[in-house]
Design a protein around this motif. Structure first.
Motif, PDB file in Angstrom:
ATOM      1  N   GLN A 147      -5.553  -3.077   6.625  1.00 26.67           N
ATOM      2  CA  GLN A 147      -4.350  -2.366   6.194  1.00 26.67           C
ATOM      3  C   GLN A 147      -3.854  -2.920   4.861  1.00 26.67           C
ATOM      4  OE1 GLN A 147      -1.102  -1.834   9.132  1.00 26.67           O
ATOM      5  NE2 GLN A 147       0.247  -2.694   7.566  1.00 26.67           N
ATOM      6  N   ARG A 148      -3.311  -2.032   4.027  1.00 23.35           N
ATOM      7  CA  ARG A 148      -2.674  -2.479   2.786  1.00 23.35           C
ATOM      8  C   ARG A 148      -1.400  -3.245   3.129  1.00 23.35           C
ATOM      9  NH1 ARG A 148      -4.826  -0.758  -1.772  1.00 23.35           N
ATOM     10  NH2 ARG A 148      -6.257   1.017  -1.754  1.00 23.35           N
ATOM     11  N   PRO A 149      -1.008  -4.184   2.273  1.00 23.68           N
ATOM     12  CA  PRO A 149       0.215  -4.962   2.558  1.00 23.68           C
ATOM     13  C   PRO A 149       1.424  -4.065   2.804  1.00 23.68           C
ATOM     14  CG  PRO A 149      -1.011  -5.968   0.762  1.00 23.68           C
ATOM     15  CD  PRO A 149      -1.694  -4.669   1.067  1.00 23.68           C
ATOM     16  N   ASP A 150       2.198  -4.391   3.815  1.00 28.71           N
ATOM     17  CA  ASP A 150       3.378  -3.618   4.202  1.00 28.71           C
ATOM     18  C   ASP A 150       4.462  -3.773   3.129  1.00 28.71           C
ATOM     19  OD1 ASP A 150       5.745  -2.672   5.500  1.00 28.71           O
ATOM     20  OD2 ASP A 150       4.765  -3.003   7.437  1.00 28.71           O
ATOM     21  N   VAL A 151       4.923  -2.647   2.593  1.00 24.76           N
ATOM     22  CA  VAL A 151       5.909  -2.687   1.501  1.00 24.76           C
ATOM     23  C   VAL A 151       7.249  -3.248   1.972  1.00 24.76           C
ATOM     24  CG1 VAL A 151       4.837  -0.790   0.236  1.00 24.76           C
ATOM     25  CG2 VAL A 151       6.583  -0.284   1.967  1.00 24.76           C
ATOM     26  N   ARG A 152       7.482  -3.264   3.278  1.00 30.45           N
ATOM     27  CA  ARG A 152       8.745  -3.810   3.801  1.00 30.45           C
ATOM     28  C   ARG A 152       8.768  -5.333   3.751  1.00 30.45           C
ATOM     29  NH1 ARG A 152       8.677  -1.159   9.600  1.00 30.45           N
ATOM     30  NH2 ARG A 152       6.527  -1.951   9.366  1.00 30.45           N
ATOM     31  N   ILE A 153       7.603  -5.945   3.546  1.00 32.26           N
ATOM     32  CA  ILE A 153       7.528  -7.409   3.453  1.00 32.26           C
ATOM     33  C   ILE A 153       7.535  -7.780   1.976  1.00 32.26           C
ATOM     34  CG2 ILE A 153       6.179  -9.458   4.018  1.00 32.26           C
ATOM     35  CD1 ILE A 153       4.983  -7.914   6.363  1.00 32.26           C
ATOM     36  N   ALA A 154       8.654  -8.278   1.509  1.00 34.06           N
ATOM     37  CA  ALA A 154       8.809  -8.563   0.076  1.00 34.06           C
ATOM     38  C   ALA A 154       8.069  -9.830  -0.336  1.00 34.06           C
ATOM     39  CB  ALA A 154      10.292  -8.683  -0.273  1.00 34.06           C
TER      40      ALA A 154
END
Length: 703
Positions: free
Chosen positions: A379-386
């Motif tokens: 999975q691509r990095p979750d945008v919610r994790i800054a």
């Protein structure tokens, strides 16, 4: 490359051949130009690949297994010799069984039996002189022989060649359902249902190994026209090199997932949730359980269940606590991250690198796939994790890690997001990552000669933004990321004749809820089709759009046998198979493709034997998708080969992305060279407007 060297030798009155062990130059060797002599030395392996017959292998498990280790026999054929090797048998036992088997007879055939614990020296000698090793399903052979086979040789996988030729890769299916002319030994072995393990003898296993090696030889000789030795050379080097893994991070993530899984599954396993683990895994029974708790759910993919969980957690509707626990548990089951991380750890070599994870022909169109660790599915990095780095630093303490998750990010979300970060550069190195930007829409526009889209790409404009502005009826600002994502999904999905309902599902799978942004799928499809008529219709390609031109070309060729053209490709039907010649010269093959099953309007369907899915329909939009994805694959392969020829150390590739490992001090120049390679198309695609975006990182997930 190799062809150029051979032609240059011919022009100097020289020929090159293979004498069974070495390359032989014949002619006035003393007059050989120094630069050409150097080229022959540098290209020795590839020259050998084209001139020397391979060593054909067949690996077969023995009829019994020792505790914890697979027992096997390996049969190899080359140069009128047969080598039968099993480190698990006594030599007398092996020789006696071989002598009693007619499969190993034949005039002039020398049979050698080996029971040494490691690979027989004769194979090492063949590898040392550059001989290719050929086997059907190389990954199966590696697993079966517990890694005993050498990795640092040029392996040819006839399973990949079968897929490239449009055939299934399973030998039994090839023997029973295709007209390929196999040797009688192969037909006898694979033309019937195999005997159960408990009823097999050692003789049966030896015959199985012999039949596999003969089948491998049959397949390579019949289908060698679908084998590209240069692409295989590059693929082999990349697979051998492998990518470095942060083993400790992978272990930490596995521990976090295991702890979280236990907590989420506890109400299920102790019975307090009212549904058993087996029923939770069964979609039909899970659906019934949800209905009894006031929820009617028909789709059970991760996106739909995530939306359902968000509704439950928001408190907008009242549900029992059991519903929350059960939906959370179902989401965990849809993501088997624990087993995936464990697999990555299990197959990682002692030096901390993952090797042989890429399948060169993973689909009917020739696109790559990944094996075992499934690198292509990270999975691509979750945008919610800054701040992923902060989570990585806390990963050794599961409690600390879980308490620092951003709002709305579940433990499985975080673990999935960080899996890419396990792929790293070795100490003192960096990863130089190049990504083909919007390559499918670029190739689609090129095939259709769609001027509006080609112009946008060539002028450096953003077609995703332009499509979004058309849909939303306003100019987009730099913070309109959601709207741009909508435009991106439209360009990626609507280009292959999707209907409104199918596109709505496609958008949902890519994280876009059309209704929530005020759009309807039918309106989106209509906007795309009116924007790009040369793709969709009312254009000027033979009086029609690309989809219809491709469909018409295929139908006309099937009906008449004539050679037709559409989308920069050539179509030819030989009476049973539709061949589509791509701009690169490679062929797509549709076996047993005929016009069948006319509908109520009298329109017959194009149906063919798919290598994996059996008898299926195809049509202009689907054929266009196959063509575009095949061309994209050819462009990626061309760049990978050029990287290897230029000395760039490619460690992996994911979809349209190439990852090179370089020393820190040369990372900038390596990135520049990688960008130049990716943006310089081969001669057959010189006017494709390619663009690559590069970045430097110590971890694959960064950036």
């Amino acid at each position: 490359m190799v062809a150029e060297v051979i032609e240059a030798l011919r022009q100097q009155g020289l020929t090159v051949s293979f004498d069974g062990v070495n390359l032989v130059l014949e002619g006035a060797v003393d007059t050989l130009d120094a630069s050409l002599k150097d080229a022959v030395k540098r290209q020795k392996t590839l020259l050998m690949s084209q001139l020397a017959p391979p060593v054909y292998f067949g690996a077969q498990p023995l009829h019994c297994e020792s505790a914890g280790a697979i027992r096997f026999v390996l049969v190899a054929w080359f140069d009128s010799r047969v080598v039968v090797w099993s480190p698990h048998l006594e030599r007398d036992q092996l020789e006696e069984t071989v002598r009693s088997s007619p499969s190993f007879g034949g005039a002039g055939i020398k049979v050698v039996c080996a029971t040494c614990p490691s690979i027989p020296p004769i194979f090492e000698q063949m590898a040392a002189v550059g001989r290719r090793f050929c086997v059907h399903d190389v990954r199966r052979a590696f697993r079966l022989t517990n890694g005993a086979l050498p990795l640092d040789v040029q392996w040819i996988d006839t399973a990949d060649i079968c897929r490239a030729a449009g055939y299934p890769s399973d030998i039994q299916k090839l023997v029973t359902s295709t007209p390929l002319p196999f040797h009688e030994t192969v037909k006898l072995r694979f033309g019937q249902k195999p005997s159960s393990r408990q009823h097999r003898s050692l003789h049966d296993d030896l015959v199985g190994g012999a039949a596999r090696s003969i089948a491998t030889q049959n397949l390579f000789e019949i289908l060698s026209g679908f084998y590209d030795p240069v692409a295989a050379w590059g693929h082999h080097r990349i697979n051998n090199r492998g990518v470095c893994v942060d083993v400790q991070l992978a272990k930490n993530l596995h521990a976090i997932w295991t702890q979280s899984y236990s907590q989420v599954m506890k109400p299920i396993q102790d019975g307090t949730a009212g549904i058993s683990p087996a029923d939770l895994r069964n979609d039909a029974k899970f659906s019934i359980w949800l209905r009894t708790h006031g929820l009617a759910v028909t789709k059970f993919n991760r996106d739909e269940l995530s939306r359902l969980l968000h509704t439950i957690e928001s408190g907008s509707m009242s549900f029992s606590p059991a519903v929350l626990h059960v939906v959370q548990a179902k989401l965990f089951l849809l993501r088997p991250l624990g087993s995936q991380l464990q697999t990555m750890l299990d197959i990682c070599d002692a030096d901390g690198r993952l090797r042989h994870q890429f399948v060169s022909v993973g689909s009917h169109t020739g696109r790559f796939a990944s094996d075992e660790s499934q690198l292509h599915n990270f999975q691509r990095p979750d945008v919610r994790i800054a701040n992923h780095s902060s989570l990585i630093s806390r990963s050794s303490d599961p409690h600390n890690f879980l308490t620092c998750l951003p709002p709305g990010v579940r433990p499985d979300d975080a673990v999935a997001s960080l899996r890419r970060f396990c792929l790293i550069a070795e100490q003192g190195n960096r990863l130089c990552i190049g990504d083909f930007r919007s390559i499918e829409p670029r190739v689609l526009a090129w095939c259709a000669d769609e001027p509006r889209l080609l112009e946008a790409f060539r002028e450096g404009r953003d077609p995703y933004v332009e499509m979004a502005e058309r849909l939303f009826g306003r100019r987009l600002g730099k913070h309109d990321d959601l709207e741009r994502q909508v435009g991106k999904v439209v360009l990626l999905g609507a280009g292959y004749a999707m209907g409104a309902e199918t596109f709505d599902d496609f958008a949902g799978k890519h994280g876009v809820d059309l209704a929530s942004v005020g759009l309807r799928a039918d309106m989106v499809i209509q906007t795309f089709r009116s924007e790009y008529p040369r793709i969709c219709g009312n254009g000027e390609i033979n009086g029609m759009g690309l989809w219809y031109a491709v469909d018409a070309a295929a139908r006309h060729s099937v009906a008449t046998g004539a050679v037709t053209h559409a989308g920069r490709c050539e179509f030819h039907h030989d009476g049973s198979t539709l061949f589509i010649r791509l701009p690169s010269g490679r062929w797509l093959c549709y076996r047993n493709l005929y016009l069948e099953c006319a509908d109520s309007c009298g329109q017959a369907s194009l149906r063919f034997d798919h290598p994996k899915n059996g008898r299926v329909n195809t049509w202009g939009g689907k054929l266009t998708e196959n063509i575009v994805q095949a061309i994209v694959s050819d462009l990626l392969i061309a760049s990978l080969v050029r990287c290897e020829q230029s000395g760039l150390a490619v460690v992996m590739h994911v979809h349209d992305e190439i990852v090179v490992e370089a020393k820190i001090e040369s990372a900038e120049s390596t990135c520049a060279e990688l960008s130049n390679i990716m943006e310089s198309p081969p001669d057959w695609a010189r006017d494709v407007p390619l663009e690559a975006k590069t970045r430097i990182s110590s971890r694959h997930g960064d950036g």
